[in-house]
Design a protein around this motif. Structure first.
Motif, mmCIF file in Angstrom:
data_model
loop_
_atom_site.group_PDB
_atom_site.id
_atom_site.type_symbol
_atom_site.label_atom_id
_atom_site.label_comp_id
_atom_site.label_asym_id
_atom_site.label_seq_id
_atom_site.Cartn_x
_atom_site.Cartn_y
_atom_site.Cartn_z
ATOM 1 N N GLY A 313 0.828 -1.211 0.000
ATOM 2 C CA GLY A 313 0.000 0.000 0.000
ATOM 3 C C GLY A 313 0.858 1.254 0.000
ATOM 4 O O GLY A 313 0.514 2.267 -0.625
ATOM 5 N N TYR A 314 1.990 1.182 0.663
ATOM 6 C CA TYR A 314 2.871 2.348 0.692
ATOM 7 C C TYR A 314 3.547 2.540 -0.667
ATOM 8 O O TYR A 314 3.711 3.673 -1.135
ATOM 9 N N MET A 315 3.904 1.423 -1.308
ATOM 10 C CA MET A 315 4.496 1.550 -2.636
ATOM 11 C C MET A 315 3.496 2.196 -3.603
ATOM 12 O O MET A 315 3.843 3.065 -4.395
ATOM 13 N N LEU A 316 2.235 1.751 -3.508
ATOM 14 C CA LEU A 316 1.213 2.340 -4.375
ATOM 15 C C LEU A 316 1.075 3.841 -4.087
ATOM 16 O O LEU A 316 1.005 4.666 -5.005
ATOM 17 N N ARG A 317 1.063 4.185 -2.819
ATOM 18 C CA ARG A 317 0.961 5.606 -2.442
ATOM 19 C C ARG A 317 2.136 6.395 -3.014
ATOM 20 O O ARG A 317 1.974 7.476 -3.570
ATOM 21 N N ARG A 318 3.336 5.815 -2.895
ATOM 22 C CA ARG A 318 4.530 6.504 -3.417
ATOM 23 C C ARG A 318 4.407 6.744 -4.919
ATOM 24 O O ARG A 318 4.714 7.828 -5.411
ATOM 25 N N LEU A 319 3.955 5.708 -5.631
ATOM 26 C CA LEU A 319 3.844 5.852 -7.088
ATOM 27 C C LEU A 319 2.853 6.952 -7.442
ATOM 28 O O LEU A 319 3.124 7.818 -8.275
ATOM 29 N N LEU A 320 1.687 6.926 -6.789
ATOM 30 C CA LEU A 320 0.663 7.920 -7.122
ATOM 31 C C LEU A 320 1.132 9.326 -6.754
ATOM 32 O O LEU A 320 0.929 10.283 -7.503
ATOM 33 N N ARG A 321 1.789 9.447 -5.622
ATOM 34 C CA ARG A 321 2.220 10.788 -5.185
ATOM 35 C C ARG A 321 3.380 11.304 -6.020
ATOM 36 O O ARG A 321 3.475 12.491 -6.313
ATOM 37 N N ARG A 322 4.280 10.400 -6.425
ATOM 38 C CA ARG A 322 5.357 10.827 -7.319
ATOM 39 C C ARG A 322 4.770 11.277 -8.653
ATOM 40 O O ARG A 322 5.178 12.290 -9.221
ATOM 41 N N ALA A 323 3.780 10.509 -9.143
ATOM 42 C CA ALA A 323 3.138 10.893 -10.409
ATOM 43 C C ALA A 323 2.463 12.251 -10.244
ATOM 44 O O ALA A 323 2.494 13.099 -11.146
ATOM 45 N N ALA A 324 1.868 12.480 -9.074
ATOM 46 C CA ALA A 324 1.187 13.752 -8.824
ATOM 47 C C ALA A 324 2.169 14.912 -8.846
ATOM 48 O O ALA A 324 1.924 15.955 -9.466
ATOM 49 N N ILE A 325 3.318 14.736 -8.199
ATOM 50 C CA ILE A 325 4.314 15.811 -8.160
ATOM 51 C C ILE A 325 4.806 16.108 -9.582
ATOM 52 O O ILE A 325 4.978 17.265 -9.972
ATOM 53 N N LYS A 326 5.021 15.060 -10.363
ATOM 54 C CA LYS A 326 5.496 15.267 -11.741
ATOM 55 C C LYS A 326 4.429 15.975 -12.577
ATOM 56 O O LYS A 326 4.732 16.829 -13.401
ATOM 57 N N THR A 327 3.178 15.606 -12.344
ATOM 58 C CA THR A 327 2.108 16.241 -13.109
ATOM 59 C C THR A 327 2.055 17.722 -12.784
ATOM 60 O O THR A 327 1.891 18.572 -13.655
ATOM 61 N N ARG A 328 2.213 18.018 -11.535
ATOM 62 C CA ARG A 328 2.222 19.424 -11.124
ATOM 63 C C ARG A 328 3.368 20.164 -11.777
ATOM 64 O O ARG A 328 3.231 21.307 -12.208
ATOM 65 N N SER A 329 4.496 19.474 -11.902
ATOM 66 C CA SER A 329 5.628 20.151 -12.514
ATOM 67 C C SER A 329 5.432 20.321 -14.026
ATOM 68 O O SER A 329 5.913 21.265 -14.630
ATOM 69 N N VAL A 330 4.656 19.423 -14.645
ATOM 70 C CA VAL A 330 4.394 19.566 -16.089
ATOM 71 C C VAL A 330 3.334 20.637 -16.326
ATOM 72 O O VAL A 330 3.471 21.502 -17.183
ATOM 73 N N SER A 331 2.233 20.593 -15.530
ATOM 74 C CA SER A 331 1.090 21.440 -15.882
ATOM 75 C C SER A 331 0.771 22.486 -14.831
ATOM 76 O O SER A 331 -0.135 23.279 -15.010
ATOM 77 N N GLY A 332 1.503 22.466 -13.720
ATOM 78 C CA GLY A 332 1.227 23.441 -12.654
ATOM 79 C C GLY A 332 -0.050 23.116 -11.908
ATOM 80 O O GLY A 332 -0.545 23.891 -11.111
ATOM 81 N N ASP A 333 -0.603 21.960 -12.162
ATOM 82 C CA ASP A 333 -1.905 21.642 -11.606
ATOM 83 C C ASP A 333 -1.948 20.149 -11.250
ATOM 84 O O ASP A 333 -1.055 19.400 -11.619
ATOM 85 N N LEU A 334 -3.002 19.744 -10.573
ATOM 86 C CA LEU A 334 -3.149 18.326 -10.220
ATOM 87 C C LEU A 334 -4.510 17.827 -10.699
ATOM 88 O O LEU A 334 -5.394 17.571 -9.891
ATOM 89 N N PRO A 335 -4.699 17.732 -12.012
ATOM 90 C CA PRO A 335 -6.045 17.395 -12.496
ATOM 91 C C PRO A 335 -6.378 15.921 -12.268
ATOM 92 O O PRO A 335 -5.803 15.044 -12.907
ATOM 93 N N VAL A 336 -7.302 15.666 -11.349
ATOM 94 C CA VAL A 336 -7.670 14.277 -11.041
ATOM 95 C C VAL A 336 -8.163 13.584 -12.314
ATOM 96 O O VAL A 336 -7.926 12.399 -12.535
ATOM 97 N N LYS A 337 -8.796 14.387 -13.186
ATOM 98 C CA LYS A 337 -9.313 13.826 -14.454
ATOM 99 C C LYS A 337 -8.196 13.173 -15.266
ATOM 100 O O LYS A 337 -8.385 12.133 -15.891
#
Ligand code: GLY
Length: 596
Positions: A313-337
């Motif tokens: 569960g922690y590995m899954l959390r890490r993956l999702l949160r790392r993806a979230a940080i990268k998305t923010r760095s690409v688009s400045g936003d965290l679009p759940v969509k």
């Protein structure tokens, strides 16, 4: 070539060679004390490589879903992923080097029609008690591989076991020298010249990305013994593994595995949702991380994993949160969509394959992803504010970010690298371990925050304790002062000073207020404030505690504010309801409350 075509070719090739298809193991392992995920095709075959008879015989093949957390920091280049499909074949004490290298060569050059001049091979140069692998060199030459396409490397490159070279193998681990095949994307693409490795000479194991390792034949013939030496296994085995995504890239003659059809539609969605072009932008590495991590996350979710602070569960959390940080760095936003669309794209690519059923799983995938992303976006802003307060973030602050804002270590590492420095994972781990020790003490009831652990129930009771503290002051007056608390998964206990004997119905009122505040679904927020300011705004504190110049204050709506190390639930609605089960006098003007 599509991934389905490649899978079919692999299957029919080994069927022709009289191999039996062995069912792949689940990606997410339950009850395996040694590992959380399957990371290679050989993992489920270990007893048989050790000499036990396999019910399907001695010649096997399959395609195994694999997850390798060790490669997480490499993701972002043209060829590394955490999740991949490994095409494997095995000889369990049957054929050895001659047949294996011949067949792999046949598969690459005849079935896949890879041009011979683009293929390079590597062999083990020898180390300690194991000699250089001249036998494989002879075989490669016989197959027509030119001398200058054969390279020798040491155990860091040409030895395979699940734990790496011989000196890293624990007692009982099996492994052996290996021989790899590389595909050369060619000098004309100027990959090496444009890489950070341009000052050095390029060769198959250069990290520039010009050469891609597409297959590894491991000659598993050794076991690590208790005295540290390698002993011969009762049989000589072959364990071959080749990454499907990489082989596809070689067949398509494009060094970017994210351009293969197991990734292209995911990248396309990221482009559409962020409005950024993959090829033209400087955010290619970030987009690759998002694609890889989201794919691995989907496979974990359909295997029953949900984000948590433990194990898979922690590995899954890490993956999702790392993806979230990268998305923010690409688009400045965290679009759940975006994340939901990517999740859907993953299900579409693999629909019908190895545990994936899009129709049945899309709701689950979307809800797990959106839930976690919503949770993370709430703590992200506060975490970033905390991060930005510091000129230079050290490992202790990185641990605070992990502990209080859910930032996995690598997320902070990503963030600090953008500022031109990096953190030491060992020092971060020291903070982590020392915290774990404190939590262990917590089980004995002596942890200063009074929490037995950080389970969901303990967090609920912890927030309820803040409500209780304030409600006691509302009902019994400002003399109420916390004397101690102790919280387990079963109940909360709260000791306090009060200057007068409470009325008989006082605790009914207290309980009622707490439940009203729960029903109001107040949000719980944390701020780091200078101690003076926290005192000025009237935040309650535990007078026995020593505080530094900066303190963390938890706000429960505008009802309660208290100096506290956390952690807490995010919203009082999560608490459910609270019942005061026992009240007793434990000293002069001292009372103890139990609640559930
Ligand atoms: N088991 C062989 C490899 O992972 O390369």
């Amino acid at each position: 070539m599509t991934h389905q075509e490649l899978r079919t070719l692999w299957t029919s090739f080994w069927e022709k060679k009289a191999h039996k298809l062995v069912s792949p193991a689940p990606l997410v392992l339950q009850n395996d004390p040694t590992t959380l995920f399957t990371s290679s095709g050989m993992q489920p075959l270990i007893p048989y490589l050790n000499g036990e008879a396999h019910p399907l015989g001695k010649k096997l093949y399959n395609i195994q879903l694999c997850f390798r957390a060790v490669d997480i920091d490499e993701v972002g280049n043209n060829r590394h992923t955490t999740f991949f499909e490994m095409m494997g074949n095995w000889s369990l004490g049957d054929y050895f080097k001659e047949e294996q290298l011949g067949w792999i060569w046949e598969f690459f050059t005849q079935e896949l029609k890879l041009p011979k001049e683009k293929l390079y091979v590597s062999v083990f140069e020898g180390e300690g008690e194991v000699f250089a692998d001249h036998e494989s060199v002879k075989i490669w030459k016989k197959l027509g591989v030119a001398d200058d396409h054969i390279h020798f490397y040491g155990s860091d490159k040409n030895w395979w076991s699940r734990s790496g070279p011989p000196n890293k193998m624990p007692v009982g681990e099996i492994g052996g020298p290996d021989s790899e095949v590389f595909y050369d994307f060619g000098e004309d693409l100027k990959i090496h010249e444009n890489s950070p490795f341009k000052e050095k000479e390029c060769h198959p194991n250069c990290d520039c990305g010009r050469f891609l390792e597409i297959g590894n034949s491991v000659f598993i013939q050794y076991k690590k013994s208790a005295n540290g030496s390698l002993t011969e296994l009762p049989q000589k085995n072959v364990d071959y593994g080749g990454g499907l995504e990489r082989i596809l890239a070689a067949v398509n003659n494009d060094p970017d595995i994210f351009k293969t059809d197991v990734f292209s539609s995911i990248i396309r969605i990221i482009e559409v949702e962020t409005g950024i072009s993959y090829d033209k932008s400087e955010k290619k590495a970030e987009m690759r991380v998002i694609a890889d991590h989201m794919k691995a996350a989907v496979f974990m979710i359909v295997s029953g994993v949900i984000p948590s602070n433990k194990e898979q569960g922690y590995m899954l959390r890490r993956l999702l949160r790392r993806a979230a940080i990268k998305t923010r760095s690409v688009s400045g936003d965290l679009p759940v969509k975006l994340f939901i669309s990517v999740g859907n794209a993953v299900l579409t690519i693999y629909d019908g394959y190895d545990g994936i059923n899009k129709k049945e799983q899309e709701t689950l995938v979307a809800s797990v992803i959106s839930n976690e992303m919503n949770k993370f976006s709430q703590s992200l802003d506060n975490g970033l504010k905390y991060f930005n307060k510091y000129e230079k973030v050290d490992e202790k602050i990185a641990f605070d970010l992990f502990q209080n804002f859910g930032f996995p270590f690598e997320v902070t590492q990503e963030l600090v690298e953008e500022k031109g420095y990096s953190l030491d994972p060992t020092r971060f781990n020291e903070h982590y371990e020392s915290h774990k020790n404190q939590s262990r003490t917590a089980s004995a009831g002596t942890f200063k925050g009074g929490l037995a652990d950080q389970s969901e129930q303990v967090l609920k009771y912890h927030t309820a304790t803040h409500l209780l503290h304030q409600a006691l002051r509302d009902v019994l007056g400002p003399s109420v002062r916390q004397e101690g608390s102790n919280i387990t998964g079963e109940r909360l206990r709260f000791d306090f000073f009060v200057d007068k004997k409470p009325d008989t119905d006082a605790f009914k009122k207290v309980e009622q207020i707490i439940n009203e505040k729960i029903a109001e679904k107040l949000s719980v927020e944390c701020k780091i404030l200078p101690k003076k300011e926290a005192e000025k705004i009237g935040a309650l504190y535990f007078f026995k505690e020593k505080y530094g110049d900066e303190v963390k204050v938890y706000f429960v709506g505008d009802y309660s504010k208290e100096f506290c190390g956390g952690p807490h639930v995010q919203n009082t609605g999560e608490i459910g309801s609270i019942k005061i089960t026992k009240v007793k006098k434990i000293g002069s003007n001292l009372m103890r409350i139990y609640a559930q």
